[in-house]
Motif scaffolding. Structure first.
Motif, PDB file in Angstrom:
ATOM      1  N   GLN A 168       0.845  -1.205   0.000  1.00 38.18           N
ATOM      2  CA  GLN A 168       0.000   0.000   0.000  1.00 38.18           C
ATOM      3  C   GLN A 168       0.875   1.248   0.000  1.00 38.18           C
ATOM      4  OE1 GLN A 168      -2.793   0.455   3.259  1.00 38.18           O
ATOM      5  NE2 GLN A 168      -3.480   2.437   2.504  1.00 38.18           N
ATOM      6  N   HIS A 180       0.842   4.479  -2.695  1.00 41.42           N
ATOM      7  CA  HIS A 180       0.703   5.866  -2.241  1.00 41.42           C
ATOM      8  C   HIS A 180       1.956   6.685  -2.563  1.00 41.42           C
ATOM      9  CE1 HIS A 180      -3.082   5.102  -0.499  1.00 41.42           C
ATOM     10  NE2 HIS A 180      -2.697   4.605   0.657  1.00 41.42           N
ATOM     11  N   THR A 221      -6.009  -0.059  -2.326  1.00 35.32           N
ATOM     12  CA  THR A 221      -6.395   1.234  -1.745  1.00 35.32           C
ATOM     13  C   THR A 221      -5.656   2.374  -2.443  1.00 35.32           C
ATOM     14  OG1 THR A 221      -6.802   0.151   0.351  1.00 35.32           O
ATOM     15  CG2 THR A 221      -6.558   2.544   0.417  1.00 35.32           C
ATOM     16  N   GLY A 222      -4.389   2.145  -2.723  1.00 36.34           N
ATOM     17  CA  GLY A 222      -3.585   3.171  -3.390  1.00 36.34           C
ATOM     18  C   GLY A 222      -4.057   3.431  -4.812  1.00 36.34           C
ATOM     19  N   ASN A 256      -7.355   5.275  -4.626  1.00 37.28           N
ATOM     20  CA  ASN A 256      -7.081   6.655  -4.224  1.00 37.28           C
ATOM     21  C   ASN A 256      -6.643   7.494  -5.435  1.00 37.28           C
ATOM     22  OD1 ASN A 256      -6.588   8.463  -1.761  1.00 37.28           O
ATOM     23  ND2 ASN A 256      -4.692   8.652  -2.921  1.00 37.28           N
ATOM     24  N   GLU A 277      -2.682  13.362   5.848  1.00 39.31           N
ATOM     25  CA  GLU A 277      -3.482  12.145   5.968  1.00 39.31           C
ATOM     26  C   GLU A 277      -4.933  12.594   5.793  1.00 39.31           C
ATOM     27  OE1 GLU A 277      -1.733   9.338   6.428  1.00 39.31           O
ATOM     28  OE2 GLU A 277       0.186  10.293   6.818  1.00 39.31           O
ATOM     29  N   SER A 329      -5.344  13.316  -0.021  1.00 37.01           N
ATOM     30  CA  SER A 329      -6.319  12.389  -0.590  1.00 37.01           C
ATOM     31  C   SER A 329      -7.703  13.036  -0.553  1.00 37.01           C
ATOM     32  CB  SER A 329      -6.297  11.093   0.223  1.00 37.01           C
ATOM     33  OG  SER A 329      -7.424  10.318  -0.084  1.00 37.01           O
ATOM     34  N   LEU A 381     -11.114   9.821  -2.260  1.00 37.12           N
ATOM     35  CA  LEU A 381     -11.276   8.572  -1.509  1.00 37.12           C
ATOM     36  C   LEU A 381     -11.177   8.808  -0.004  1.00 37.12           C
ATOM     37  CD1 LEU A 381     -11.792   5.568  -2.269  1.00 37.12           C
ATOM     38  CD2 LEU A 381      -9.379   5.157  -1.836  1.00 37.12           C
ATOM     39  N   THR A 390      -8.349   8.775   2.138  1.00 34.54           N
ATOM     40  CA  THR A 390      -7.607   7.607   2.601  1.00 34.54           C
ATOM     41  C   THR A 390      -6.697   7.929   3.780  1.00 34.54           C
ATOM     42  OG1 THR A 390      -7.532   6.941   0.282  1.00 34.54           O
ATOM     43  CG2 THR A 390      -6.109   5.737   1.801  1.00 34.54           C
ATOM     44  N   PHE A 406      -2.517   7.700   3.849  1.00 38.07           N
ATOM     45  CA  PHE A 406      -1.984   8.114   2.543  1.00 38.07           C
ATOM     46  C   PHE A 406      -0.771   9.030   2.680  1.00 38.07           C
ATOM     47  CE2 PHE A 406      -2.014  11.677  -0.557  1.00 38.07           C
ATOM     48  CZ  PHE A 406      -1.656  10.977  -1.706  1.00 38.07           C
ATOM     49  N   SER A 432      -4.328   8.474  11.739  1.00 39.65           N
ATOM     50  CA  SER A 432      -3.865   8.181  10.376  1.00 39.65           C
ATOM     51  C   SER A 432      -2.438   7.679  10.319  1.00 39.65           C
ATOM     52  CB  SER A 432      -3.978   9.436   9.515  1.00 39.65           C
ATOM     53  OG  SER A 432      -5.307   9.736   9.208  1.00 39.65           O
ATOM     54  N   ASN A 456       0.156   3.548   8.199  1.00 35.78           N
ATOM     55  CA  ASN A 456       1.270   3.092   7.356  1.00 35.78           C
ATOM     56  C   ASN A 456       2.596   3.388   8.023  1.00 35.78           C
ATOM     57  OD1 ASN A 456       0.482   1.653   4.993  1.00 35.78           O
ATOM     58  ND2 ASN A 456      -0.536   3.519   4.277  1.00 35.78           N
TER      59      ASN A 456
END
Lengths: 162, 564
Positions: free
Chosen positions: B51, B55, B83-84, B87, B391, B414, B417, B419, B422, B447, B451
């Motif tokens: 992911q 991103h 998801t990326g 996005n 984020e 983002s 979406l 996200t 992100f 957020s 990641n």
């Protein structure tokens, strides 16, 4: 007001294209009433004929979205007053010595052909507009329809224009 | 002619497409590709979760204007990119995702690490490919980059079975591109442009509404010239931030749910919206039937499907934002000189007055640390010259409100979406693409944990991104909704004490400090920017600070909850 729209789509004949088109309809909330696919005179190009029930505004949006698919070459919404449309249907209907003659008579009137005869059933093939097909189906129902298969509608515009 | 492997051909084609960097993570079926990459001068950034790769490619693309590239193996590697990719799709960002696939002869047998990634990504890619014949490979790569970057940009995925990567092909095999069904329109219809100018000429209360499409077309300076010339105020969307300088007196900032009050009022009162590269998202329009009720709409977009999708449009112009704006500006100049323009001065003065009387505000209560203050300081210290990533949540809206974006591609956020998780990997991508720039991820404590594994990527690859965590111990935006609309029933939004962020970043080899006092803010930001490493500053902000103004979901945008 929702009404039926016939959309004819020329696409590149590649794997996955039909799935992309069908997926687009479902995720934007449309139900496909009928769908027919086959190659055109150019084997690299297929024609997909779809019948979709939707409001005019929604149809405009879905046609625009369809245009965005890279494999879609051309889209036409067909004007029902200027096309020839056909559907082919196979109907397996109950029949015995008492009813066979009457069924044959109905098939005859509709210019349908009998493509299989067995002791207890007949298979009738009929081509025509959806209305004609609905008509014979209605008349055959009382005898007991065992199975029915429709190809989905296909259509072509009248006259020389492509 | 020499033969090379499919994997070597892939790398050769990527070079030809101008690829400088790939964000990726290896796995079984992409080993041949990674082997070919071993001999290549294309930079590869090894992430810690796929992911993050998607991103990062997105952040690289948003901040540089080039196409970002990410790579993953089949099955879970590929699905981790989803998801990326979604996005990037929602915000029309050009990325090319390359995934490995199981061997062609076992596709469809539920082989180990097999996933139908072209099926899965059909709704979230502009286009995708499953290569079944090695001879397709060169043209697919070329097409993918062309499709991703042109027209309305977007993600394209290429799925490459391992036997194709291992197969052989003539080194000099020339790709042929055949895209019969793809011809984006760049030039706006001249008659529509004349109509548009006429409409502007007649309007008494016009506004320009500019979005991400202006940035991606490279039309920011033309937009600024047109606005300066016509003196028409400019409202931006979130992704349009920076495409028109927030510091320009004509700029009304962002409209919508957390937009400025004056932008929302201007939308409500305007008689003509000149919309460019925007899609009238529900977060902007609020209740559609109440949105800009008295306004005509000129809608300029490269994607015909956006025009008329959400709101009724009077003058549609399909085309590239930059090209259409240039033509519009020329025609406007001509018309103004010949026949004059309606006097729009009273409106402009009215809007400027609104800007003064309805300015954004927050209560800077002594003894508390306010997020808006921190963001104002980040702006001051960076002089608006940094690339700011975010984020998703309260911190994102505060950033959009209080940081002044003056150049395109300086906000990486983002939009569509929304996200979480992100911003930080996107910041890694942005820093790789802009090594000379300061890149800051403004994050929330919720957020950033999504990641957090990419701390390792930043440290290992010496990508000195700065993270400013606005830590309130809550999933703040949801908590705010619960406070306003759900009787303060804070169901599962309290995440206080999740982790010691300072220790966490140190464990990864970065540096961190904690800030609890307003007086420490400035020094902490300066110190963070001075260190040539991954740095996280953990700001303990006022826990229940809200984002104001706020338009409740489903309300008209002039119905705002405001700060007392």
């Amino acid at each position: 007001m929702s009404s039926n729209h016939i959309i004819s789509v020329l696409v590149e004949n590649k794997s996955g294209v039909l799935a992309k088109i069908a997926g687009l309809f479902s995720r934007r909330g449309f139900n496909i009433e009928s769908l027919a696919v086959g190659t055109t005179d150019d084997e690299k190009i297929s024609r997909i004929t779809l019948v979709v029930k939707a409001e005019t505004h929604s149809i405009e949006q879905i046609v625009k979205q369809l245009h965005k698919l890279i494999n879609v070459l051309k889209i036409q919404e067909l004007d029902p007053s200027n096309i020839v449309e056909r559907e082919l249907v196979l109907i397996k209907v109950n029949s015995d010595n008492n009813t066979r003659a009457e069924i044959l008579e109905i098939a005859n009137i509709f210019r349908a052909s009998i493509v299989d005869v067995a002791k207890k059933s007949l298979v009738i093939e009929i081509t025509g507009t959806s209305r004609k097909v609905d008509g014979i189906e209605e008349l055959l129902k009382p005898f007991g329809i065992l199975e029915l298969v429709r190809t989905g509608k296909i259509a072509i515009t009248r006259g020389a224009k492509k | 002619m020499g033969k090379i492997t499919g994997a070597q051909m892939l790398i050769k084609c990527l070079k030809e497409a101008g690829v400088e960097v790939i964000f990726g993570f290896p796995g079984g079926v992409v080993i041949p590709i990674y082997d070919a990459l071993y001999d290549s001068d294309i930079r590869h950034i090894l992430v810690r979760h796929e992911q993050g790769a998607a991103h990062a490619a997105d952040g690289y693309a948003r901040s540089t204007g080039k196409t970002g590239v990410c790579m993953a193996t089949s099955g879970p590697g590929a699905t981790n990119l989803i998801t990326g990719i979604a996005n990037a799709y929602m915000d029309s960002i050009p990325i090319v995702a390359i995934t490995g696939q199981v061997s062609t002869h076992v596709i469809g047998t539920d082989a180990f690490q097999e996933a139908d990634i072209t099926g899965i990504t059909a709704p979230i890619t502009k286009h995708n490919y499953l290569i079944k014949d090695i001879k397709e490979l060169p043209s697919v790569i070329k097409e993918a980059f062309y499709i991703a970057f042109t027209g309305r940009p977007g993600p394209v995925l290429i799925d490459i079975p391992v036997d194709i990567s291992k197969g052989h092909i003539d080194e000099n095999f020339k790709p042929e591109i055949a895209l019969e069904g793809y011809k984006p329109t760049y030039k706006g219809n001249p008659r529509q442009i004349i109509q548009a100018v006429k409409k502007i000429q007649e309007s008494k209360r016009p506004v320009i509404f500019a979005g991400g499409g202006v940035t991606s077309s490279g039309g920011s300076s033309v937009l600024t010239e047109f606005a300066q010339l016509s003196k028409i105020p400019v409202i931006t969307s979130l992704t349009g931030k920076g495409t028109f300088p927030d510091t320009n007196s004509l700029c009304l900032g962002m409209a919508g749910m957390h937009g400025t009050k004056y932008a929302n009022l201007a939308f409500t009162e305007t008689d003509l919206i000149i919309a460019v590269g925007v899609r009238f998202d529900d977060r902007v329009t609020g209740k559609l039937s109440e949105f800009a009720k008295n306004a005509g709409v000129i809608h300029i977009d490269i994607d015909p499907a956006e025009i008329g999708k959400n709101i009724k449009v009077d003058i549609p112009i399909v085309g590239d934002a930059k090209s259409v704006l240039s033509d519009l500006k020329l025609k406007y100049e001509e018309t103004a000189a010949k026949t004059g323009i309606t006097d729009q001065k009273p409106w402009i003065e009215h809007v400027m007055e609104l800007k003064k009387t309805c300015a954004l505000k927050y209560n800077d209560t002594p003894g508390t640390l306010k997020p808006a203050y921190i963001i104002e300081k980040i702006y001051e210290i960076t002089k608006g010259d940094a690339i700011i990533c975010t984020e998703v949540g309260q911190h994102q809206m505060w950033t959009a409100q209080y940081y002044k974006f003056t150049k395109p591609r300086t906000l990486v956020s983002s939009g569509g979406l929304g996200t979480m998780g992100f911003g930080f990997p996107a910041a890694i991508g942005a820093k790789v693409g802009n090594p000379e720039k300061t890149v800051i991820d403004i994050a929330g404590d919720g957020s950033i944990q999504m990641n957090v594994q990419e701390f390792a990527t930043a440290v290992a690859n010496k990508i000195p991104v700065k993270i400013m965590v606005l830590n309130n111990g809550y999933l703040g935006m949801v908590r705010q909704w619960q406070e306003f609309f759900w009787n303060k029933r804070y169901s599962h939004t309290n995440i206080e004490g999740s982790v010691d962020f300072v220790k966490l970043v140190e464990a990864y080899g970065g540096q961190g400090f904690r800030v609890k006092e307003k007086s420490e803010v400035e020094a902490a930001i300066k110190e963070a920017l001075a260190i040539d490493n991954l740095v996280l500053v953990d700001f303990w902000i006022d826990r229940e600070e809200n984002v104001y103004p706020m338009v409740p979901a489903g309300s008209a945008i002039d119905q705002m909850i405001e700060c007392d």
